[in-house]
Design a protein around this motif. Sequence first.
Motif, PDB file in Angstrom:
ATOM      1  N   GLN A   1       0.833  -1.213   0.000  1.00 17.26           N
ATOM      2  CA  GLN A   1       0.000   0.000   0.000  1.00 17.26           C
ATOM      3  C   GLN A   1       0.867   1.263   0.000  1.00 17.26           C
ATOM      4  O   GLN A   1       0.609   2.209  -0.751  1.00 17.26           O
ATOM      5  CB  GLN A   1      -0.916   0.018   1.234  1.00 17.26           C
ATOM      6  N   LEU A   2       1.900   1.279   0.835  1.00 19.32           N
ATOM      7  CA  LEU A   2       2.716   2.495   0.969  1.00 19.32           C
ATOM      8  C   LEU A   2       3.574   2.733  -0.272  1.00 19.32           C
ATOM      9  O   LEU A   2       3.962   3.862  -0.569  1.00 19.32           O
ATOM     10  CB  LEU A   2       3.593   2.432   2.227  1.00 19.32           C
ATOM     11  N   ARG A   3       3.837   1.653  -0.998  1.00 16.63           N
ATOM     12  CA  ARG A   3       4.574   1.798  -2.262  1.00 16.63           C
ATOM     13  C   ARG A   3       3.635   2.142  -3.423  1.00 16.63           C
ATOM     14  O   ARG A   3       4.084   2.305  -4.544  1.00 16.63           O
ATOM     15  CB  ARG A   3       5.295   0.488  -2.597  1.00 16.63           C
ATOM     16  N   GLY A   4       2.345   2.165  -3.158  1.00 18.16           N
ATOM     17  CA  GLY A   4       1.378   2.442  -4.222  1.00 18.16           C
ATOM     18  C   GLY A   4       1.256   1.299  -5.208  1.00 18.16           C
ATOM     19  O   GLY A   4       0.904   1.486  -6.368  1.00 18.16           O
ATOM     20  N   ALA A   5       1.523   0.073  -4.725  1.00 15.52           N
ATOM     21  CA  ALA A   5       1.565  -1.087  -5.605  1.00 15.52           C
ATOM     22  C   ALA A   5       0.447  -2.081  -5.325  1.00 15.52           C
ATOM     23  O   ALA A   5       0.552  -3.255  -5.675  1.00 15.52           O
ATOM     24  CB  ALA A   5       2.925  -1.785  -5.446  1.00 15.52           C
ATOM     25  N   ALA A   6      -0.639  -1.611  -4.690  1.00 14.21           N
ATOM     26  CA  ALA A   6      -1.691  -2.546  -4.262  1.00 14.21           C
ATOM     27  C   ALA A   6      -2.803  -2.719  -5.294  1.00 14.21           C
ATOM     28  O   ALA A   6      -3.820  -3.369  -5.008  1.00 14.21           O
ATOM     29  CB  ALA A   6      -2.263  -2.113  -2.917  1.00 14.21           C
ATOM     30  N   GLY A   7      -2.640  -2.146  -6.479  1.00 10.63           N
ATOM     31  CA  GLY A   7      -3.609  -2.363  -7.558  1.00 10.63           C
ATOM     32  C   GLY A   7      -5.013  -1.926  -7.170  1.00 10.63           C
ATOM     33  O   GLY A   7      -5.203  -0.846  -6.612  1.00 10.63           O
ATOM     34  N   PRO A   8      -6.017  -2.777  -7.444  1.00 15.40           N
ATOM     35  CA  PRO A   8      -7.406  -2.389  -7.159  1.00 15.40           C
ATOM     36  C   PRO A   8      -7.685  -2.187  -5.663  1.00 15.40           C
ATOM     37  O   PRO A   8      -8.701  -1.611  -5.308  1.00 15.40           O
ATOM     38  CB  PRO A   8      -8.227  -3.586  -7.676  1.00 15.40           C
ATOM     39  N   ARG A   9      -6.790  -2.675  -4.790  1.00 13.28           N
ATOM     40  CA  ARG A   9      -6.980  -2.504  -3.344  1.00 13.28           C
ATOM     41  C   ARG A   9      -6.329  -1.216  -2.829  1.00 13.28           C
ATOM     42  O   ARG A   9      -6.363  -0.937  -1.638  1.00 13.28           O
ATOM     43  CB  ARG A   9      -6.363  -3.665  -2.559  1.00 13.28           C
ATOM     44  N   GLN A  10      -5.692  -0.487  -3.733  1.00 17.30           N
ATOM     45  CA  GLN A  10      -4.881   0.652  -3.314  1.00 17.30           C
ATOM     46  C   GLN A  10      -5.689   1.735  -2.600  1.00 17.30           C
ATOM     47  O   GLN A  10      -6.726   2.184  -3.086  1.00 17.30           O
ATOM     48  CB  GLN A  10      -4.191   1.280  -4.535  1.00 17.30           C
ATOM     49  N   VAL A  11      -5.165   2.150  -1.437  1.00 11.00           N
ATOM     50  CA  VAL A  11      -5.710   3.304  -0.714  1.00 11.00           C
ATOM     51  C   VAL A  11      -4.981   4.533  -1.257  1.00 11.00           C
ATOM     52  O   VAL A  11      -3.746   4.577  -1.253  1.00 11.00           O
ATOM     53  CB  VAL A  11      -5.470   3.159   0.806  1.00 11.00           C
ATOM     54  N   ALA A  12      -5.751   5.524  -1.720  1.00 12.08           N
ATOM     55  CA  ALA A  12      -5.135   6.696  -2.346  1.00 12.08           C
ATOM     56  C   ALA A  12      -4.201   7.418  -1.375  1.00 12.08           C
ATOM     57  O   ALA A  12      -4.557   7.639  -0.218  1.00 12.08           O
ATOM     58  CB  ALA A  12      -6.235   7.640  -2.825  1.00 12.08           C
ATOM     59  N   ASN A  13      -3.006   7.721  -1.859  1.00 12.73           N
ATOM     60  CA  ASN A  13      -2.031   8.523  -1.094  1.00 12.73           C
ATOM     61  C   ASN A  13      -1.687   7.946   0.276  1.00 12.73           C
ATOM     62  O   ASN A  13      -1.459   8.692   1.222  1.00 12.73           O
ATOM     63  CB  ASN A  13      -2.536   9.954  -0.911  1.00 12.73           C
TER      64      ASN A  13
END
Lengths: 382, 150
Positions: free
Chosen positions: A348-360
Motif C-alpha cells: 500500500q505504501l509503495r502504491g503497488a496494491a492495484g485495485p486494493r490501493q488506498v489513495a495517497n
Amino acid sequence: MSDVVILGAGMHPFGRLDKSYEELGAEAAAAALRDAGVAWSQIQAAYLSRMYLPATSGARILRRLGSTDISIVDIEAACASGGAALRQAVLAVRSGEIDLALVLGCEKMPRGFMDPSMIYSPWQIELGMSLNPAYWSMRARRHMHDYGTTELQIAKVAYKNHKNSVHNPFSMYRKEFALEEILHSPLVCDPVRRLEICAPDDGAAAVVIASAGRARRHAANARAVNIAACCHTIARYSADFRCPADSMSATANNPGPTEVTAKQAYERAGMGPEDIHCFEVQDTDAFCEIEIYESLGLCALGEGGRLIDEGRTEIGGAKPVNMSGGLISKGEPVGASHLGQVVEIVSQLRGAAGPRQVANAKVGLAHVLGAGGNCAVTILQR
Amino acid sequence: MASDGAVRERAPIRDGLLSGSLSQLDGVRLTGCKCTSCGETSLGKKSVCPNCGRDTVHEAPLSDRGVLWSFTVVRHRPPGAYMGPEPFRPFGLGLVELPDGLRVLSPIQCEVDKLKIGLELRFKPYLRHDAERDVVAFAFEPVDKGGSHV
C-alpha cells in the motif's frame, strides 16, 4: 524518524496448500530477498515466527537457501508471533550488532478448529471450553448488550473483508458474499457465524530489514519503508477475555492489550490514529474488528458499529481497514499472519496494491491479537 | 451413581478448583483465591495473587449464586476430549458474575433459547462417571428453571 527500514517484502499466497512448510517458507523468504535485491549470504540473522511447526523450523526452512552459520531462531507468541519476531529483529538491528536481517512468518495447520491441547487445560477441554470462537462470541454478545451493536453490523465487516479479498492474489477465498448470505450462514457460536470467522490455513510471508545506513547502499532503498514502531505486549491481569481464560475479574480495570500496545506504538512513532492512512487488523471474527476500531482509537468506545455503517473503514473511506480481505478471507496461518499484514501495508505504501490501493497512503498500521492477550502493533511509514 | 454398589473413588475435575467434601455434593463450591493486599479474588487455589504478585492470599469458597454476564451457544462439538452429553447437542457457555467480584466461565444447563444476560444462576456440581472413578464436574443452572430442564 525510524532507524530501521523494510528493504524488501514477499509472501506465498495463504490457503490450504499442497506444499511442505519448508517449501512455503523458503519461497516467501526468497521473494523478500529478491524484492530487497539482497543475497541470502548477506543476511546476518534470521527470525522465524511460527506456532504449530516443530523445533528448529527456521533453520530447516532456510537451509534450503544455502548453508549459513548465522543465528536463526524460532519465536512464538500465539497470534502475535509475527510481531514478536519482527520486534526482535528490529531491536537487533537498532542495537548496531547487525544491520541486515530476515524475518519470516510461516505456518502449516490442520483444517478445522485448532488443536486445543496447545492452549487449554484438560478440564477446560472436558467441559467444552475449547472452542476459540466461543470466547469471541461472548465478547460480541456483551458489546451488543452494552452498546447496541447489531448482528447486521457484524455481518457488514465480513461483507467488506470478503469483498476486498477478491482483488488480493494472496488471499485464500477471494469470493464476495451477499450480506444476506453471511447473515444466513450457520452459527458457529452465537452470535458469530461461519462466514464471519477466520479459518486456520497455510502460508508464509517475509521481510528483509536493514538499518537506515545499510539500506542506503542498496538500490531497493528507493522503495524502502520505515518501521516507525513495532511493539508487542501481553494483557495485564484480567484486561482481556480471550482463550484460554477460565475467569475474569469483575472489579479490575486494566486497559486492554490493543489499547496498551497501540499507545506504545503511537508514542514510539510520534503519531496518533489520525495520522494513519490504512490498517490491517486482527479480524479473527467480524465482531473483533469492530472492537479493534475502538481500541485503536479510530472511534470512541461503543461506536465501532457506526464506523462500519458509515462505510468509513472501506477502501474508499476515511480509515480503510483490512484492504487485503483480512484473516476472514486470507485465513490465519498463525505464525505468518502479521508478516502477511506487513507485506500488504508495504504494498500500500509503495502504491503497488492495484485495485486494493488506498489513495495517497503514506502511513499504515498492522495489528494482531490472540491467545493469552498477546498483541502486536507495527506502524510503517514511507 | 455406580449401580454395583461398590464405593467408587471421587476426584475433582481439577485439583484446587473445588472446595467442600466431595462426598456431599450439596456442599461443594468453586474455590477462589482472595488477596488481602489488592482485594482481587480469582478462580482456583493459588499461592500467589495473579494480579499483584504478592503471597497475601487465602483460599475462599465462592458464592453458589451468580448472574449471567455474557454467553454463547456452542453449536459444534468442541475439539479434543470433550466429555459432555452424547450424542453432542448445542449447549450454553457463559460468564457467570459472582458477588465475590469475578466472572467464571461455565457451561450453563438450560434450554439454549432461555439464555439471556442477567439470568440468575446457581452453581451445580455433578458427578461424571468415568471408567475408573467418579469425577466431580460443574455447571450453572437457572435458579428458576421454569419447568424446563436439560
